[in-house]
Design a protein around this motif. Sequence first.
Motif, PDB file in Angstrom:
ATOM      1  N   ALA A 180      46.576  23.333  24.200  1.00 43.37           N
ATOM      2  CA  ALA A 180      46.200  22.997  25.572  1.00 43.37           C
ATOM      3  C   ALA A 180      47.162  23.657  26.547  1.00 43.37           C
ATOM      4  N   LEU A 181      48.463  23.630  26.205  1.00 41.44           N
ATOM      5  CA  LEU A 181      49.479  24.194  27.086  1.00 41.44           C
ATOM      6  C   LEU A 181      49.495  25.715  27.082  1.00 41.44           C
ATOM      7  N   VAL A 182      49.425  26.329  25.896  1.00 46.70           N
ATOM      8  CA  VAL A 182      49.653  27.779  25.805  1.00 46.70           C
ATOM      9  C   VAL A 182      48.375  28.602  25.785  1.00 46.70           C
ATOM     10  N   SER A 183      47.209  27.958  25.675  1.00 44.90           N
ATOM     11  CA  SER A 183      45.957  28.710  25.603  1.00 44.90           C
ATOM     12  C   SER A 183      44.872  28.158  26.517  1.00 44.90           C
ATOM     13  N   HIS A 184      44.594  26.870  26.426  1.00 41.75           N
ATOM     14  CA  HIS A 184      43.433  26.330  27.125  1.00 41.75           C
ATOM     15  C   HIS A 184      43.651  26.212  28.627  1.00 41.75           C
ATOM     16  N   VAL A 185      44.810  25.698  29.037  1.00 39.16           N
ATOM     17  CA  VAL A 185      45.090  25.631  30.480  1.00 39.16           C
ATOM     18  C   VAL A 185      45.251  27.031  31.084  1.00 39.16           C
ATOM     19  N   PRO A 186      45.945  27.969  30.412  1.00 39.60           N
ATOM     20  CA  PRO A 186      45.957  29.334  30.952  1.00 39.60           C
ATOM     21  C   PRO A 186      44.569  29.918  31.152  1.00 39.60           C
ATOM     22  N   GLN A 187      43.616  29.576  30.279  1.00 40.26           N
ATOM     23  CA  GLN A 187      42.244  30.038  30.462  1.00 40.26           C
ATOM     24  C   GLN A 187      41.660  29.491  31.758  1.00 40.26           C
ATOM     25  N   VAL A 188      41.889  28.205  32.022  1.00 40.82           N
ATOM     26  CA  VAL A 188      41.376  27.587  33.246  1.00 40.82           C
ATOM     27  C   VAL A 188      42.015  28.219  34.477  1.00 40.82           C
ATOM     28  N   VAL A 189      43.328  28.369  34.447  1.00 40.33           N
ATOM     29  CA  VAL A 189      44.038  28.947  35.598  1.00 40.33           C
ATOM     30  C   VAL A 189      43.581  30.387  35.840  1.00 40.33           C
ATOM     31  N   SER A 190      43.458  31.159  34.776  1.00 39.54           N
ATOM     32  CA  SER A 190      42.991  32.539  34.900  1.00 39.54           C
ATOM     33  C   SER A 190      41.581  32.587  35.476  1.00 39.54           C
ATOM     34  N   THR A 191      40.726  31.697  35.011  1.00 45.97           N
ATOM     35  CA  THR A 191      39.346  31.652  35.486  1.00 45.97           C
ATOM     36  C   THR A 191      39.280  31.328  36.970  1.00 45.97           C
ATOM     37  N   LEU A 192      40.041  30.320  37.397  1.00 46.12           N
ATOM     38  CA  LEU A 192      40.013  29.928  38.804  1.00 46.12           C
ATOM     39  C   LEU A 192      40.575  31.025  39.702  1.00 46.12           C
ATOM     40  N   MET A 193      41.610  31.723  39.243  1.00 50.42           N
ATOM     41  CA  MET A 193      42.138  32.836  40.021  1.00 50.42           C
ATOM     42  C   MET A 193      41.098  33.946  40.136  1.00 50.42           C
ATOM     43  N   ALA A 194      40.427  34.256  39.017  1.00 51.53           N
ATOM     44  CA  ALA A 194      39.423  35.317  39.033  1.00 51.53           C
ATOM     45  C   ALA A 194      38.247  34.971  39.933  1.00 51.53           C
ATOM     46  N   ARG A 195      37.896  33.703  40.006  1.00 51.53           N
ATOM     47  CA  ARG A 195      36.788  33.295  40.885  1.00 51.53           C
ATOM     48  C   ARG A 195      37.095  33.588  42.345  1.00 51.53           C
ATOM     49  N   ARG A 196      38.377  33.579  42.718  1.00 44.87           N
ATOM     50  CA  ARG A 196      38.768  33.917  44.083  1.00 44.87           C
ATOM     51  C   ARG A 196      38.394  35.358  44.432  1.00 44.87           C
ATOM     52  N   LEU A 197      38.162  36.176  43.409  1.00 47.83           N
ATOM     53  CA  LEU A 197      37.890  37.595  43.635  1.00 47.83           C
ATOM     54  C   LEU A 197      36.411  37.888  43.860  1.00 47.83           C
ATOM     55  N   THR A 198      35.537  36.938  43.563  1.00 46.83           N
ATOM     56  CA  THR A 198      34.100  37.240  43.577  1.00 46.83           C
ATOM     57  C   THR A 198      33.595  37.627  44.965  1.00 46.83           C
ATOM     58  N   ASP A 199      34.155  37.048  46.002  1.00 47.52           N
ATOM     59  CA  ASP A 199      33.704  37.355  47.360  1.00 47.52           C
ATOM     60  C   ASP A 199      34.732  38.167  48.146  1.00 47.52           C
ATOM     61  N   ALA A 200      35.746  38.666  47.438  1.00 51.08           N
ATOM     62  CA  ALA A 200      36.799  39.417  48.127  1.00 51.08           C
ATOM     63  C   ALA A 200      36.293  40.788  48.558  1.00 51.08           C
ATOM     64  N   ALA A 201      36.839  41.282  49.654  1.00 48.84           N
ATOM     65  CA  ALA A 201      36.466  42.613  50.131  1.00 48.84           C
ATOM     66  C   ALA A 201      36.967  43.680  49.171  1.00 48.84           C
ATOM     67  N   ALA A 202      36.196  44.758  49.043  1.00 54.88           N
ATOM     68  CA  ALA A 202      36.593  45.852  48.151  1.00 54.88           C
ATOM     69  C   ALA A 202      37.937  46.431  48.566  1.00 54.88           C
ATOM     70  N   SER A 203      38.217  46.425  49.857  1.00 54.18           N
ATOM     71  CA  SER A 203      39.499  46.955  50.330  1.00 54.18           C
ATOM     72  C   SER A 203      40.665  46.122  49.800  1.00 54.18           C
ATOM     73  N   SER A 204      40.442  44.825  49.627  1.00 56.49           N
ATOM     74  CA  SER A 204      41.488  43.969  49.063  1.00 56.49           C
ATOM     75  C   SER A 204      41.661  44.236  47.577  1.00 56.49           C
ATOM     76  N   LEU A 205      40.545  44.343  46.861  1.00 53.43           N
ATOM     77  CA  LEU A 205      40.614  44.549  45.421  1.00 53.43           C
ATOM     78  C   LEU A 205      41.252  45.879  45.068  1.00 53.43           C
ATOM     79  N   ASN A 206      41.117  46.867  45.947  1.00 49.65           N
ATOM     80  CA  ASN A 206      41.734  48.166  45.688  1.00 49.65           C
ATOM     81  C   ASN A 206      43.262  48.098  45.709  1.00 49.65           C
TER      82      ASN A 206
END
Length: 360
Positions: A180-206
């Motif tokens: 839970a600590l070393v694999s499952h929660v990192p998956q959740v945190v990574s997923t939530l961070m990546a979701r922030r990118l779905t509506d981000a401007a291309a200029s930001s992602l570059n």
Amino acid sequence: MAESRLVGPVRIVGVGLLGTSIGLGLRNRGIEVILADASPTNLSIAVDYGAGRAAAAGDAPQLVVVCVPPDVTAEIVARELASFPGAIVTDVASVKLAVLDDLRASGADVSRYIGTHPLAGRERGGPLAGRADLFIGRPWVVAGHDAITYQQATAIDDLILDLGATIVEMTAEDHDRSVALVSHVPQVVSTLMARRLTDAAASSLNLAGQGLRDVTRVAASDPELWVQILGANAKPVRDILLAYRDDLDRFIDALADPAAPGARRKLAEELAGGNAGVARLPGKHGQDRRFASMIVMVDDRPGQIARLLNDIGDLGVNLEDLRLEHSPGAQLGLAEISVVPEAVSRLTEELAARGWRIAG
């Protein structure tokens, strides 16, 4: 061909990444491997790739390894225990306590079962992603319980050692809290961070660098599989996420007024705590060692990374880690290489003499 500890045959149920990789590794040691899968196509691919032969009537395996999704693992393990009363049965699901509890509740013969979990994987799944060397040097948890003896479980230890992995003994409860600590929660945190990118401007992602790629790498994992994993290990994951929410609240409070007395100290303490946590991560071969990094500029032309790696090898330096960063449209990339600290000075000098540009 290396001598095997197992006698065999070994039956593998489920020929995705892990099942196929186990089969390939065992076949490399001359062990007879029997394959079964609900998908005839996957089974055919795994057989064609040399991971084993298809199951047949009359098979009498020494060991059965169940490599199926977590939501059906207990059901398939119970079926295999009933079908092969002379075999020891294990599974490789990433959650252990729920499977053991379900087996006990169903009345299955857990005196011939012990759960395991290899801490190895790839972003890609399926039999085509299988590799015989997938488990070499990787930890492989054996989750013992009172109903099975060490002598009965010898075949499972033999399996792990034959595949080049390192045995780690834990209870099912300790395993689930740990992952839970070393694999499952990192998956959740990574997923939530990546979701922030779905509506981000291309200029930001570059502007994205290696840091963002590191944080979001596992967010590309299979959602269906992770729904099963998180559901089966919900309580330990939730407990850690609640504590993580408290951590975020402290950061948010400090950022509300960075000029307030003590606010910057709070930020510094949280960031220093992160430094301390990273320092505890095991280095290569499980040792608490830290490596030195250097940045090499690499022209954006075919064959340059291969030439760099060859040069490092020719100089007799062991490469501990490699990270690549390449911004869109740039004519060069950055290769961050990690080596033992005592090699940095000589490597910097020798690579420069061979025409490489060293950042800094």
